[in-house]
Scaffold this active site. Structure first.
Site, mmCIF file in Angstrom:
data_model
loop_
_atom_site.group_PDB
_atom_site.id
_atom_site.type_symbol
_atom_site.label_atom_id
_atom_site.label_comp_id
_atom_site.label_asym_id
_atom_site.label_seq_id
_atom_site.Cartn_x
_atom_site.Cartn_y
_atom_site.Cartn_z
ATOM 1 N N HIS A 115 92.020 34.694 68.178
ATOM 2 C CA HIS A 115 92.764 35.463 67.187
ATOM 3 C C HIS A 115 94.152 34.855 66.971
ATOM 4 O O HIS A 115 94.596 34.682 65.827
ATOM 5 C CB HIS A 115 92.869 36.906 67.665
ATOM 6 C CG HIS A 115 93.555 37.824 66.710
ATOM 7 N ND1 HIS A 115 92.881 38.601 65.805
ATOM 8 C CD2 HIS A 115 94.875 38.088 66.514
ATOM 9 C CE1 HIS A 115 93.748 39.304 65.091
ATOM 10 N NE2 HIS A 115 94.971 39.016 65.514
ATOM 11 N N GLU A 116 94.832 34.509 68.066
ATOM 12 C CA GLU A 116 96.173 33.937 67.954
ATOM 13 C C GLU A 116 96.134 32.525 67.364
ATOM 14 O O GLU A 116 97.021 32.143 66.589
ATOM 15 C CB GLU A 116 96.858 33.922 69.322
ATOM 16 C CG GLU A 116 97.035 35.287 69.967
ATOM 17 C CD GLU A 116 97.805 36.269 69.097
ATOM 18 O OE1 GLU A 116 98.651 35.827 68.295
ATOM 19 O OE2 GLU A 116 97.543 37.473 69.204
ATOM 20 N N HIS A 130 95.950 32.839 63.647
ATOM 21 C CA HIS A 130 97.248 33.193 63.054
ATOM 22 C C HIS A 130 98.070 31.931 62.752
ATOM 23 O O HIS A 130 98.794 31.877 61.751
ATOM 24 C CB HIS A 130 98.049 34.089 63.997
ATOM 25 C CG HIS A 130 97.732 35.547 63.880
ATOM 26 N ND1 HIS A 130 97.562 36.182 62.669
ATOM 27 C CD2 HIS A 130 97.559 36.516 64.825
ATOM 28 C CE1 HIS A 130 97.302 37.464 62.866
ATOM 29 N NE2 HIS A 130 97.290 37.690 64.171
ATOM 30 N N GLU A 172 95.585 40.383 59.918
ATOM 31 C CA GLU A 172 94.806 40.693 61.111
ATOM 32 C C GLU A 172 93.308 40.604 60.825
ATOM 33 O O GLU A 172 92.537 40.095 61.644
ATOM 34 C CB GLU A 172 95.155 42.097 61.632
ATOM 35 C CG GLU A 172 96.559 42.224 62.204
ATOM 36 C CD GLU A 172 96.757 41.343 63.420
ATOM 37 O OE1 GLU A 172 96.206 41.662 64.485
ATOM 38 O OE2 GLU A 172 97.447 40.326 63.292
ATOM 39 N N ASP A 178 90.694 38.114 62.569
ATOM 40 C CA ASP A 178 89.465 38.597 63.218
ATOM 41 C C ASP A 178 88.256 37.830 62.692
ATOM 42 O O ASP A 178 87.421 37.349 63.465
ATOM 43 C CB ASP A 178 89.266 40.090 62.965
ATOM 44 C CG ASP A 178 90.325 40.948 63.627
ATOM 45 O OD1 ASP A 178 91.052 40.434 64.507
ATOM 46 O OD2 ASP A 178 90.435 42.127 63.253
#
Length: 480
Positions: free
Chosen positions: A130-131, A134, A195, A199
Site C-alpha cells: 500500500h505504501e 502511494h 487510498e 488498495d
C-alpha cells in the site's frame, strides 16, 4: 547485536541534512515555490532531506537484522511494481502501535508494532505494498503540489505536518486542520481518494510479488475489529481512513485472484519473535510470552526458542540463552539470527576471541553482509582491535553509506585509537546522519584544530568538506 534504537529529540525543522558528506547529492536549484512542480529528481532529493529530518525526530530502530529483512522484503516488492522512478529505502520506528507511512522519494517507514500483530507475512506485506503504491502513483508528490498551489508551503511546514502526525496522529491531524483549514481539508479528501487506488494497485502488487492478495482485506478487517469497541483510533487509521465500504471493495478486488496458500518465509517468524522480545514487551513479559507459546500445541518452534533466548539474554541469564542458541546453531550454523545472538553471548561472557573466530569464518563467506560485518566490527571493538573494526566499517559504508550504526561505531573506533582528528570528523558524519548541520560543521572545525602543519593534505580535504556542508546548509535554509 544489541545496538538497536536511537531516539533523538527534534533539533528544529530548519536544521536539515541532505546526505552523507562523502556521497552528497547536490540539491536541486528549485527557485520560487520549491513544490509547485515536483519532478522525480526533485522529489527524490527533497525526500532524502525529509527522511533525515524524520530520522532525527522519531525513535528509529537501527537493528541490522530488522533492516535487512525489511529492505529485502520491500525491495523485492518494488521490483514487481510499475512506475518506479528511484531506489526505495525502508525503515523501522520503535513503536508498539500499528502504523506505516511513506514520504517523498521512496522512503517508507513501518512501526515495529505493525509486524508484531500480523498473522502472516502477507498481511505485513500488504501494508508495505500500500505504501509503495502511494509513492509509485505519486500520491504524496501530487498532494504536496496541490497544497503549494493553495498556500505558500515551506519544507519546514511540510516536515512539521508529517512528523507531528506520525508521532501523535490525533494531535497532528487536529493541528493541521486548525492551521490550514479548508486547504488542508481538500488535501485530506485527495488523500482518501488515493487510498482506494493504493488498495487496488497494492493488491495487484501483492499477487505479483508472490504474496496472498486476500491478506489486505483480512488485515483491514483486523484493524476495524480492533477499533469497533474502542474510543481510541488506531494511529494507522488517522492517516489511512478505513471505512466498511473500503474493506468491502478490497475484498471484492482480492477475489479477482485465485486463493492459494502462501507460506511465510523462514525469516518472518524469527523477525516477529525478535520484535516481541526486544520492542513489544518488557523483559519479564517476553520470557512469559515465549514460555507460554512453547507450552501450547504447535508452539515448540525455532522462532519461539530464539525469542526466549533473546529474552533470557536480556535478563543476563547468559548460560540459559547460550544453551538454546547452541541447539539452534547445531541445526543451522549459518543462520544470521542465531549468529547475531551468539555473538552477544560470547562478548558478554568475556569470550571475544571465540566471537571473532566465528565471525571471521562467516565474513569470508559473506563479506558484504551488514549483519555479519557489524557484529564482526563490534567484536573487534570489544577486543580493542580498532584497526580491524575500522577496515570493516569503512568497507560497509562504501556501499551502504547511510548505516547509522556503522557511523556510530566508527566514532568509537577512532576514539579507541586516540586519532582525534578522525574522531571529530567521524562524529561530524554522525551528526550529519542525524540532521544536525551546525554540530556537523562545528566538529569539522574541531577536527581541523587537531591537525599539525605537516597535515596539509588532510587540512585541505577537511576544509573542502566543511565548505560543502556550509553550502548545502545555506541552500536548504532557503527552502524554509
Amino acid at each position: 547485536m544489541k545496538l538497536c534504537v536511537v531516539w533523538v529529540c527534534s533539533i528544529g525543522l530548519s536544521l536539515l541534512l541532505c546526505c552523507p558528506a562523502d556521497a552528497a547529492t547536490p540539491l536541486p536549484d528549485l527557485g520560487g515555490n520549491a513544490f509547485a512542480t515536483l519532478t522525480p529528481e526533485k522529489e527524490k532529493q527533497i525526500g532524502d532531506v525529509m527522511m533525515r529530518q524524520t530520522r532525527a525526530s522519531l525513535p528509529m530502530v537501527n537493528d541490522p537484522l530488522l533492516d535487512e529483512y525489511l529492505n529485502n522484503l520491500g525491495n523485492g516488492m518494488v521490483a514487481k511494481a510499475e512506475g518506479v522512478r528511484f531506489p526505495f529505502q525502508f525503515y523501522w520506528v520503535n513503536d508498539k502501535n500499528i502504523n506505516a507511512f511513506a514520504t517523498l522519494g521512496g522512503h517508507i517507514v513501518s512501526n515495529t508494532g505493525t509486524l508484531a500483530v500480523a498473522d502472516s507475512e502477507s498481511e505485513f506485506a500488504s501494508v508495505m505494498s500500500h505504501e509503495i503504491v502511494h509513492v509509485t502513483q505519486r500520491h504524496i508528490a501530487r498532494s504536496v503540489e496541490a497544497r503549494s498551489q493553495s498556500a505558500p508551503l515551506t519544507l519546514a511546514s511540510l516536515l512539521g505536518s508529517i512528523i507531528l502526525a506520525t508521532v501523535n496522529p490525533e494531535a497532528g491531524m487536529a493541528g493541521i486542520m486548525a492551521s490550514q483549514g479548508m486547504a488542508q481539508q481538500s488535501a485530506i479528501n485527495f488523500t482518501r481518494s488515493n487510498e482506494q487506488e493504493a488498495d487496488r494497485i497494492g493488491i495487484q502488487l501483492l499477487a505479483n510479488a508472490g504474496f496472498d492478495p486476500y491478506a489486505m482485506p483480512e488485515f483491514f478487517n483486523k484493524l476495524s475489529e480492533r477499533t469497533r469497541f474502542s474510543n481510541t483510533q488506531l494511529a494507522f487509521l488517522y492517516t489511512h481512513p478505513l471505512s466498511q465500504a473500503r474493506i468491502s471493495d478490497s475484498r471484492v478486488r482480492a477475489q479477482q485472484f485465485q486463493q492459494r496458500f502462501v507460506p511465510d518465509s523462514t525469516d518472518f517468524p524469527l523477525i516477529q519473535a525478535r520484535i516481541w522480545a526486544r520492542y513489544q514487551l518488557d523483559n519479564e513479559g517476553a520470557i512469559a510470552h515465549f514460555q507460554k507459546k512453547m507450552a501450547s500445541p504447535g508452539g515448540n518452534t525455532k522462532a519461539n526458542h530464539y525469542g526466549l533466548a533473546l529474552a533470557l539474554y536480556d535478563k543476563k541469564d547468559y548460560a540459559a540463552a547460550e544453551q538454546l542458541l547452541s541447539k539452534l546453531r547445531s541445526e543451522d550454523d549459518k543462520n544470521l539470527f542465531y549468529l547475531d545472538a551468539m555473538t552477544d553471548v560470547y562478548i558478554s561472557t568475556n569470550r571475544v576471541d571465540k566471537a571473532l573466530e566465528m565471525l571471521e569464518q562467516q565474513y569470508l563467506l559473506r563479506p558484504n553482509n551488514q549483519i555479519i560485518t557489524l557484529n564482526y566490527a563490534n567484536a573487534a571493538m570489544q577486543g580493542k582491535s580498532y584497526r580491524l573494526a575500522l577496515h570493516l566499517l569503512r568497507n560497509l559504508l562504501y556501499y551502504k553509506n547511510d548505516n547509522f550504526l556503522a557511523y556510530e561505531m566508527l566514532v568509537d573506533a577512532y576514539k579507541g585509537l586516540n586519532d582525534m582528528a578522525r574522531y571529530y570528523e567521524a562524529r561530524s558524519d554522525l551528526y550529519y546522519q542525524l540532521a544536525n548541520y551546525p554540530k556537523a560543521i562545528d566538529d569539522i572545525n574541531v577536527a581541523l584544530n587537531q591537525l599539525t602543519q605537516d597535515d596539509q593534505l588532510e587540512s585541505r580535504r577537511l576544509e573542502a568538506k566543511k565548505k560543502q556542508l556550509q553550502t548545502e546548509f545555506s541552500r536548504l535554509k532557503k527552502l524554509n
